[in-house]
Write an enzyme that holds these catalytic residues in place. Sequence first.
Site, PDB file in Angstrom:
ATOM      1  N   SER A 148       0.826  -1.200   0.000  1.00 53.99           N
ATOM      2  CA  SER A 148       0.000   0.000   0.000  1.00 53.99           C
ATOM      3  C   SER A 148       0.869   1.262   0.000  1.00 53.99           C
ATOM      4  O   SER A 148       1.631   1.492  -0.941  1.00 53.99           O
ATOM      5  CB  SER A 148      -0.962  -0.049   1.181  1.00 53.99           C
ATOM      6  OG  SER A 148      -1.966   0.928   1.048  1.00 53.99           O
ATOM      7  N   ASP A 225     -10.243  -5.421  -3.343  1.00 52.95           N
ATOM      8  CA  ASP A 225      -9.638  -4.362  -2.538  1.00 52.95           C
ATOM      9  C   ASP A 225     -10.521  -3.117  -2.601  1.00 52.95           C
ATOM     10  O   ASP A 225     -10.753  -2.562  -3.678  1.00 52.95           O
ATOM     11  CB  ASP A 225      -8.240  -4.066  -3.093  1.00 52.95           C
ATOM     12  CG  ASP A 225      -7.420  -3.146  -2.224  1.00 52.95           C
ATOM     13  OD1 ASP A 225      -7.993  -2.233  -1.614  1.00 52.95           O
ATOM     14  OD2 ASP A 225      -6.187  -3.346  -2.169  1.00 52.95           O
ATOM     15  N   HIS A 258      -7.408  -5.926   0.729  1.00 45.01           N
ATOM     16  CA  HIS A 258      -6.216  -5.124   1.025  1.00 45.01           C
ATOM     17  C   HIS A 258      -5.482  -5.623   2.274  1.00 45.01           C
ATOM     18  O   HIS A 258      -4.511  -5.010   2.707  1.00 45.01           O
ATOM     19  CB  HIS A 258      -6.653  -3.667   1.231  1.00 45.01           C
ATOM     20  CG  HIS A 258      -5.564  -2.644   1.069  1.00 45.01           C
ATOM     21  ND1 HIS A 258      -4.988  -2.347  -0.152  1.00 45.01           N
ATOM     22  CD2 HIS A 258      -4.945  -1.840   1.974  1.00 45.01           C
ATOM     23  CE1 HIS A 258      -4.079  -1.401   0.013  1.00 45.01           C
ATOM     24  NE2 HIS A 258      -4.017  -1.081   1.292  1.00 45.01           N
TER      25      HIS A 258
END
Length: 280
Positions: A148, A225, A258
Amino acid sequence: MKVDKSIACFDGEQRYITHESRTIGLPMQCAVYLPPAALKGEACPVLYFLSGLTCSPENFTTKAGAQRLASEEGLILVMPDTSPRGAGVPGEDDDWDFGSAAGFYVDATEEPWSKHYRMWSYVTEELPELIEGAFPVVEGARAISGHSMGGHGALVVGLRHPDRYRSISAFSPIVAPTQVPWGHKAFGGYLGDDRATWKDYDATELVNRGQTHAAPILIDQGLADGFLEEQLQPHRFEKACAEHGQALQYRAHEGYDHSYFFIATFVEDHLRHHLAHLRG
């Protein structure tokens, strides 16, 4: 360097360390996994893993399950913190996506952030110097990965320093922070209004201006995600790589989100990707 705790793990040691950072101007924490070979004094390659928003050195260390293969293959793992802690900047703890645990791996130029929020210099200069001076690392055998916000950091660090990092990978990275809300907020606060300066910390912009890496970049992205469309936008990086000759292995996975469940599923692929280049 102070070892806060050391835990036996797959015949190696998972250590948590604290050191006084000259770059940050505050104590910084870091997690380091030493495989059995390193404990015996054998020189090993090293993988730096940069974590995402809200994370600390604990997240990848406790959730990814990377130590088993690192133990077997003789790979040192280094997981730094994601920002300074306790810098005393007004408002640094107000938002989850800016300030504490959200350093975005940049050197802030705007007051009051510029005094301590210098994660770029910390990750690219001070941390490798500290780790590779304290532990047995094969000279030049260094790789970088992240998730991320940390995926953004890994891509930018690797692309700007292709001579220092033999390989790059990322999970669910923010590939074009100059184009998405997370980046607008972070870069505006840390770097100011001149958007031209933001581009130095944008992986897609770097590739578009010809900054590439000799090794293929590995990216894994979950299609479930919740941040995919608004914040991550991997198609921007895919397009830049295709147009400028950057080899990219982009893998999209149905049903994955995620979280660290996603990372744990594919972490072995990433470690083997890096090991191939670290040993090559």
